[in-house]
Scaffold this motif. Structure first.
Motif: not given
Length: 259
Positions: A184-187, A195-197, A209-211
């Motif tokens: 899933g969401a891995f750093d 996230i930037e998109g 967006a990250r939060q």
């Protein structure tokens, strides 16, 4: 726990950074000789040094595009008969499916389905002959829970999953396992790019967006490459010989199902 794979030889594709790097590091910690791969030679060399220094293992960097015949030839020149193969490749960027050209669709299918099949074709018979083999395919949580904009990635990886599910049953009797890890969401850099998109599309800050993404994860954090790698190493271990053809969701609880 001793995973029983010290001395085994592993190829980990797309492993100069991110989840592939985490898998390579974990296998090296268990005493495997590891071939790591990437297209950025500078980054790849640095990754090989980091892993070798941290683990004392033999780490062989192979700068190559695994989607190309030349790249695959280079991998197997470095490790002709691996005991462990971790299939991994970057997915296509987020894009509305209406915008996909035929060429982009075919490129996505090659990168995220065909390459893993080709590499598996090359390793499977030697694994059967040795009565030991571990193949782990890194796919995506979107195989089970598609996300808009990642349709090509989801489709190609779902195709790989269905293809390999039958192969897994054919070779299980030879102590060769084939499994799938669905992150899933891995750093990672890829998550940061997504996230930037999203921030740009939603006209919000990257921080917001990250939060927002963190808030969508029941664990309330992103995963780490180290914990992903530890799961991969277990699937490659002598203890995991009765696990095959399985899709392991690693997403902090995002996928809302009991089965």
């Amino acid at each position: 726990m001793d995973l029983g794979i010290a001395g085994r030889k592993a190829i980990v594709c797309a492993s100069s950074r991110g989840l592939g790097y985490g898998c390579a590091m974990a296998l090296a910690r268990e005493g495997c000789e590891v071939v790591i791969n990437g297209r950025d030679e500078k980054r790849l060399t640095a990754a090989a040094e980091e892993i070798a220094n941290a683990t004392g293992a033999k780490v062989i960097p192979v700068a190559a595009d695994v989607a190309s015949p030349e790249g695959q030839k280079a991998l197997f020149a470095a490790c002709p008969e691996p005991d462990i193969l971790v299939n991994n490749n970057a997915g296509p960027p987020m894009r509305d499916f209406r915008e996909l050209s035929r060429e982009q669709i075919l490129d996505g299918v090659i990168a995220n389905m065909a390459v893993a099949i080709e590499l598996t074709q090359k390793v499977i018979d030697p694994m059967i002959a040795k009565k030991f083999g571990r193949i782990v395919n890194i796919t995506s949580g979107t195989v089970k829970a598609p996300l808009a904009g990642l349709d090509l990635s989801s489709g190609a990886r779902a195709g790989l999953t269905a293809f390999m599910a039958g192969v897994a049953r054919q070779v299980a009797g030879s102590n060769v396992t084939i499994n799938f890890m669905l992150p899933g969401a891995f750093d990672t850099d890829r998550l940061t790019s997504n996230i930037e998109g999203n921030a740009k599309r939603q006209n919000i800050s990257v921080e917001q967006a990250r939060q927002n993404r963190i808030n969508s994860v029941p664990a309330k954090r992103f995963g780490t490459a180290d914990e992903f790698g530890a799961t991969c190493a277990f699937l490659c271990s002598t203890h995991a010989g009765y696990i095959t053809g399985q899709n392991i969701m690693i997403d902090g609880g995002v996928y809302p199902a009991a089965f």
